[in-house]
Each structure stands twice: as structure tokens, then as C-alpha cells.
Design an enzyme around this catalytic site. Structure first.
Site, mmCIF file in Angstrom:
data_model
loop_
_atom_site.group_PDB
_atom_site.id
_atom_site.type_symbol
_atom_site.label_atom_id
_atom_site.label_comp_id
_atom_site.label_asym_id
_atom_site.label_seq_id
_atom_site.Cartn_x
_atom_site.Cartn_y
_atom_site.Cartn_z
ATOM 1 N N GLY A 142 0.814 -1.221 0.000
ATOM 2 C CA GLY A 142 0.000 0.000 0.000
ATOM 3 C C GLY A 142 0.844 1.267 0.000
ATOM 4 O O GLY A 142 0.585 2.201 -0.767
ATOM 5 N N ARG A 143 1.865 1.309 0.826
ATOM 6 C CA ARG A 143 2.670 2.534 0.952
ATOM 7 C C ARG A 143 3.652 2.697 -0.213
ATOM 8 O O ARG A 143 4.400 3.662 -0.258
ATOM 9 C CB ARG A 143 3.387 2.555 2.297
ATOM 10 C CG ARG A 143 4.202 1.309 2.611
ATOM 11 C CD ARG A 143 4.574 1.256 4.092
ATOM 12 N NE ARG A 143 5.216 0.012 4.483
ATOM 13 C CZ ARG A 143 4.572 -1.070 4.883
ATOM 14 N NH1 ARG A 143 3.243 -1.066 4.922
ATOM 15 N NH2 ARG A 143 5.227 -2.152 5.255
ATOM 16 N N GLU A 164 5.677 2.818 8.813
ATOM 17 C CA GLU A 164 4.922 1.566 8.670
ATOM 18 C C GLU A 164 5.859 0.454 8.176
ATOM 19 O O GLU A 164 5.654 -0.719 8.476
ATOM 20 C CB GLU A 164 3.731 1.741 7.711
ATOM 21 C CG GLU A 164 2.629 0.712 7.933
ATOM 22 C CD GLU A 164 1.368 0.958 7.103
ATOM 23 O OE1 GLU A 164 1.420 0.770 5.876
ATOM 24 O OE2 GLU A 164 0.331 1.331 7.678
ATOM 25 N N HIS A 173 9.976 29.018 12.133
ATOM 26 C CA HIS A 173 9.312 29.897 13.101
ATOM 27 C C HIS A 173 8.475 29.103 14.086
ATOM 28 O O HIS A 173 7.603 29.661 14.751
ATOM 29 C CB HIS A 173 8.466 30.927 12.355
ATOM 30 C CG HIS A 173 9.315 31.869 11.560
ATOM 31 N ND1 HIS A 173 9.815 33.038 12.068
ATOM 32 C CD2 HIS A 173 9.806 31.765 10.298
ATOM 33 C CE1 HIS A 173 10.553 33.650 11.155
ATOM 34 N NE2 HIS A 173 10.569 32.884 10.071
ATOM 35 N N LYS A 191 -7.519 -2.167 14.701
ATOM 36 C CA LYS A 191 -8.685 -2.397 13.828
ATOM 37 C C LYS A 191 -9.638 -3.394 14.490
ATOM 38 O O LYS A 191 -10.856 -3.197 14.499
ATOM 39 C CB LYS A 191 -8.238 -2.986 12.487
ATOM 40 C CG LYS A 191 -7.470 -2.039 11.588
ATOM 41 C CD LYS A 191 -7.198 -2.740 10.256
ATOM 42 C CE LYS A 191 -6.206 -1.971 9.409
ATOM 43 N NZ LYS A 191 -5.780 -2.691 8.215
HETATM 44 O O1 F6P Z 1 -3.958 -0.233 7.963
HETATM 45 C C1 F6P Z 1 -2.814 0.019 7.247
HETATM 46 C C2 F6P Z 1 -3.036 -0.201 5.790
HETATM 47 O O2 F6P Z 1 -3.170 -1.550 5.526
HETATM 48 C C3 F6P Z 1 -1.939 0.413 4.949
HETATM 49 O O3 F6P Z 1 -0.837 -0.406 4.831
HETATM 50 C C4 F6P Z 1 -2.641 0.692 3.674
HETATM 51 O O4 F6P Z 1 -1.941 1.608 2.893
HETATM 52 C C5 F6P Z 1 -3.950 1.234 4.210
HETATM 53 O O5 F6P Z 1 -4.222 0.449 5.350
HETATM 54 C C6 F6P Z 1 -5.109 1.184 3.260
HETATM 55 O O6 F6P Z 1 -5.379 -0.110 2.836
HETATM 56 P P1 F6P Z 1 -6.280 -0.388 1.575
HETATM 57 O O7 F6P Z 1 -5.605 0.213 0.391
HETATM 58 O O8 F6P Z 1 -6.385 -1.888 1.485
HETATM 59 O O9 F6P Z 1 -7.615 0.247 1.827
#
Ligand code: F6P
Length: 549
Positions: free
Chosen positions: A273-274, A359, A390, A513
């Protein structure tokens, strides 16, 4: 490597050698290092693509750098890198390949996962995205009532939000100014409300971005957006087809949500994802900047990928940046790392890097599941200069903590900007001045020589010796943005490889979660409160009372 996995970092001779070297260096001063070597500013600088990277203001000597490279070699960084580029499953806790680099290779490259070349599919999705983006930009894509799209709302969170949102802000001058773009991520209804309140549903397109398509924030926001759209268009559910597209790896969930999978842009489980905004997750960005600029950005990523893959260790910039972070975390007890862009367009860049870095490397067990006895990822933070100057730079200059920092700037403002009152030179003068002040400070003697009263001298003395990297590029273009992001991706990779952690999983986000899911009925129904700890039970009881429940 022993039978149980790699030898603990702190027991490796290369780590011990660095510790001894650190003791020998003591409190070596940057003033001394520069006095000893007048050419240090030129010698301790590297070029990758358009990025000039000056690392002369670090508390390192040639010997330090050599020892750090020895450590990287002993930790097998190059081997792991090559395995990543080859598509091996180096994300071992999820048994997945890590192939964001495949998202930006030329079509004739062959990269196989489970015996299948993934590159044709990457290009095929890119082509579909380009066609779709072109239709939205030209007005050929019509909404349900036949009107053209004026606003694109990206709904996603984490990597499905931060990347496109950051890149959109970074590349504003390259965007189609006739279109409006908004990014909604927070499950707090205020986010969606503020994004939609002045929009016309007939002219609004939603891009629902989620790798899994099960992320509660995104699914909830997308559900609310669908209700807003259908209600706004007279209750006709068929309107969804012209106003919702999805970006995901999960066609089944997309269909379940009610988006036609012919309106879905795919990516794959080997894209974290990242690390995903150069995949279809960048669709809203592509609509904003156009397919050609998007491809220029991908080409920029690829320049740094190739550099990281092939440059020798002494000239390998991501390797160097990763190792410098290990030096400060491991041997100077630095806890944080500041990224300070001297570009207003990069206002979201550090927030993006927070997920990329924290992450990835916020882990405390190694790849074999053993607790680590060394520091892993730093807290990454920062905002654009000169605003930070600042606010919190006081601590950087005179506080008790060491905060290694990256200063990022550009020689030219982007063309569109003009430079009505010489702002750009002033901005960059600040960048260079900060690097200088942080490194060299001002001694008590120098302060006293200015006639400052003796009792004030300690307050006005600057210790200096605060390390910075300066990254200077010509201009913030799509290509240069791609280079910058890839640089940090690979820096994070290097650090994870040395620390022997899996930089590609994120189990640490799961517990919250699960507990939130369990907590929700306690808030709404009042059931299950007896299973909560004392503090949470009291807070929930108060919350329910305040809600009149
Ligand atoms: O909860 C973390 C995570 O899994 C991230 O790694 C990811 O980018 C984000 O949630 C969103 O996940 P998704 O793209 O599956 O909605």
C-alpha cells in the site's frame, strides 16, 4: 548466517567496529572536519538523476563511511536488493514479492512472479488508466445526466490516499486547473462533508482506492458518498456506473460494493500500500496531471531504481542515506528524523514519508521473530521550511536532542509561479543558512566578540554539529518527484535490510482495527462493556451518557 537465521546485528564484528570507531571519534566537530578538508563539500556529495545530494554536514569521516558500507555488505543488503528486483518473495511474513519497482520498468523488461512475467499487465493497466484519464480530462466521460466531470474525489486511506494526495499537491502546476481534486480519507464524517458540501453530484466522479477493498474507513466513506450521489441524482442507482470507479486488487469486493468491475483498475498483491501510488492507485493523480506527466514521473522512479540496483556502494545514494540513518540511530541515539522541504508544493511530502518509513520499519522483532536489541525506524516528522523555522527549529538548534534532518530544495521555482518579489532566492537562502547554522553553530567566543553581555552569551550560543543532508534539484517536475520518492523508498529498504526486519508487512496496525470493531457495538448498543478494562469502560460509559444513550 547461522542455522537460526542471521547473526544479531549487535553481535556482528562490523557493528562492533562501528561502535569502537564512534568512541574514537568522540565529539568530533564539523568545524574541525571542514578545516581538515577544504574540499569536503565537493567530496561528500553525490548525484543521482537530477538530485544533487550533499552529505558533507554529517558526523562522519571516510572511515565511518567505509565501516558503514562494510556493515551493509555483511548484512547482505545487495543480495536482498537483487532478490527484491528479481521478484523473490522477500516479504516473508506475508509470503509476497515486493515489486513496486516493476510498476515503472519499460515494457520489454521481464520480471516474473510465480513463473509469470508481470510487466505486460502493468503496462496494460497503465494504458487503460491513460484512456480513462484522457476521457475525463477531455470531457468525453459524461456523468449520469450527460454533464462532464468537474471534480474528482479520491476516497482511500493510508497508501491509497497519502501518495496520490501528496503527488497531487507536489505537482499542482502540472494539473488541469479546470478540474478540481479532493482527497477524503478520515472516517470522521467531517472529511467527506467538507469535500462534498459545494459539489454538484452530476459533475462529480469518485475514485474509490483500496488495495483490499475491505478497509472500514474507505468502505464507509464510499457508502456515504454513494448515498449522497444517488440522492442528489433523484434516487437512480444506475447513476453509480458513471460516477464511481474503483482501484483495487480485490475484484470480488469491488463487485460486492456495487461498482462494475469494468470500471475497476487493477493492481497486485506484490505492491505494498505505501509503495503503490505509481500503480493504479495514482489514477486520480493521472487524471490531474495527464498520462504523459504520469509516465514522466514513472521514468523518474526508474532512474533511481536503476541507480540503486547498479551503482557501486561508494556512489549509491539510497545506500548512503540508509546507512547514515543507521549511524545516528545506532551510535548517536537519535530517535527521530526530520524531512524539511523548502518547497510549498511538497507540503504533504513528509506526511507521505511517515507511512513509507514508519509503517515499513517500525518493527521490534527481526525476520526470524526474535526481539531486536538495536534501534529500528526513526520517528519521521517535519513540515516545509520556512514555516518550521518559526515553530520548532529552536529545538533543532539548541535543544538537547540530536535530530538528523534532510533539507530539500530546488534551484528554480516552477515556471508557472513567476517570482514577483524574489521569493525563491529568499527561500533557498533560508535553506542554505539553516544547514550552515545547524552544522557550525556559533561559539561562545564569537557571541561574546559581538558585544553580547556575558550573562546572555550561553543563551545565544549555538552548539552546531547538528547533521543534515541537503538534496538540491533543478526543478520540481513529475520526473524529479518520482526520483525523490524512489530515493526514500530505497533508503527505507536499506535500513530494513541492515536491521533484519521485514519492511513490507504492517501487522502493528491490526490490533487497533480488531478492537475498534469490537468497540463499536459497545458504543452504540451498550453491549459487552463488562469485557472492557476499567479505563475504557469508564470512558465508554461517559461517552454514552454524553450521547444521551
Ligand atoms: O492499515 C494500514 C493499511 O493496511 C496500509 O498499509 C494501507 O496503505 C492502508 O491500510 C489502506 O489499505 P487499503 O488500500 O487496502 O484500503
Amino acid at each position: 548466517m547461522n542455522a537460526e537465521g542471521r547473526t544479531g546485528l549487535d553481535r556482528m564484528p562490523e557493528w562492533t567496529a562501528l561502535g569502537e570507531h564512534r568512541r574514537r571519534l568522540g565529539d568530533v566537530q564539523l568545524r574541525e572536519l571542514f578545516a581538515e578538508d577544504p574540499r569536503r563539500g565537493e567530496r561528500f556529495a553525490l548525484q543521482v538523476g537530477d538530485l544533487h545530494v550533499d552529505y558533507s554536514k554529517h558526523l562522519v569521516t571516510d572511515e565511518t563511511l567505509g565501516l558503514l558500507r562494510d556493515l551493509a555488505a555483511a548484512c547482505g543488503v545487495a543480495g536482498l536488493r537483487d532478490a527484491m528486483f528479481r521478484g523473490e518473495k522477500i516479504n516473508n511474513t506475508e509470503n509476497r514479492a515486493v515489486l513496486h519497482t516493476a510498476l515503472r520498468v519499460p515494457l520489454d523488461t521481464v520480471i516474473e512472479v510465480d513463473g509469470r512475467n508481470v510487466v505486460p499487465a502493468v503496462h496494460s493497466v497503465l494504458n487503460r488508466m491513460s484512456v480513462f484519464a484522457g476521457h475525463v480530462r477531455s470531457g468525453d466521460w459524461k456523468g449520469h445526466t450527460g454533464r462532464r466531470i468537474r471534480t474528482v474525489v479520491n476516497i482511500g486511506i493510508g497508501g491509497s490516499d497519502l501518495g496520490p494526495a501528496m503527488a497531487y499537491e507536489s505537482l499542482r502546476p502540472f494539473t488541469d486547473r479546470n478540474l478540481d481534486f479532493r482527497f477524503v480519507s478520515n472516517v470522521d464524517g467531517a472529511d467527506l462533508h467538507e469535500a462534498l458540501r459545494d459539489l454538484d453530484p452530476a459533475e462529480t466522479l469518485f475514485v474509490v482506492s483500496s488495495k483490499t477493498f475491505t478497509t472500514i474507513e474507505t468502505v464507509t466513506n464510499a457508502t456515504a458518498a454513494r448515498r449522497w450521489l444517488v440522492d442528489g441524482l433523484g434516487g437512480d442507482e444506475s447513476a453509480v456506473a458513471k460516477h464511481f470507479v474503483a482501484v483495487s486488487t480485490n475484484a470480488a469486493e469491488v463487485a460486492k460494493f456495487g461498482i462494475d468491475t469494468s470500471n475497476m483498475f487493477e493492481f497486485w498483491d506484490w505492491v505494498g500500500g505505501r509503495y503503490s501510488y505509481d500503480s493504479a492507485i495514482g489514477l486520480s493523480l493521472m487524471i490531474a496531471i495527464g498520462p504523459d506527466h504520469f509516465r514522466e514521473m514513472l521514468a523518474g522512479f526508474h532512474v533511481v531504481d536503476e541507480h540503486f540496483r547498479t551503482a557501486p556502494p561508494e556512489r549509491n545514494v539510497p545506500l548512503l542515506m540508509g546507512l547514515l540513518g543507521i549511524w545516528y540511530g545506532g551510535f548517536h541515539d537519535a530517535q527521530t528524523h526530520a524531512v524539511l522541504p523548502y518547497s510549498h508544493y511538497l507540503s504533504r511530502f513528509t506526511a507521505y514519508l511517515q507511512q513509507l518509513d514508519m509503517e515499513s520499519n517500525g518493527k521490534s522483532v527481526d525476520r526470524e521473530g526474535r526481539p531486536v536489541a538495536w534501534q529500528t525506524g526513526p520517528v519521521v516528522w517535519g513540515t516545509p521550511g520556512t514555516n518550521g523555522q518559526h515553530a520548532y527549529y529552536q529545538l533543532l538548534h539548541q535543544g538537547t536532542k540530536i535530530v538528523p534532518a534532510d533539507l530539500i530544495g530546488f534551484a528554480r521555482p516552477v515556471d508557472e509561479l513567476g517570482d514577483l518579489a524574489g521569493q525563491h532566492d529568499l527561500l533557498m537562502a533560508n535553506l542554505f543558512a539553516q544547514g550552515q547554522a545547524l552544522a557550525f553553530g556559533r561559539t561562545a567566543e564569537e557571541v561574546a566578540a559581538e558585544g553580547v553581555p556575558a550573562d546572555q552569551v550561553p543563551h545565544r550560543t549555538f552548539p552546531g554539529n547538528r547533521p543534515t543532508t541537503t538534496i538540491l534539484a533543478t526543478e520540481l517536475t513529475p520526473n524529479v518527484l518520482g526520483q525523490l520518492v524512489a530515493l526514500y523508498e530505497h533508503k527505507v529498504f536499506v535500513q530494513g535490510a541492515v536491521w533484519n526486519i521485514d519492511s513490507f508487512d504492517q501487522w502493528g496496525v491490526e490490533l487497533g482495527k480488531v478492537l475498534a470493531k469490537r468497540m463499536e457495538p459497545v458504543l452504540t448498543e451498550g453491549t459487552g462493556a463488562e469485557e472492557l478494562d476499567g479505563s475504557s469502560a469508564a470512558l465508554v460509559a461517559r461517552y454514552r451518557a454524553l450521547r444521551g444513550r
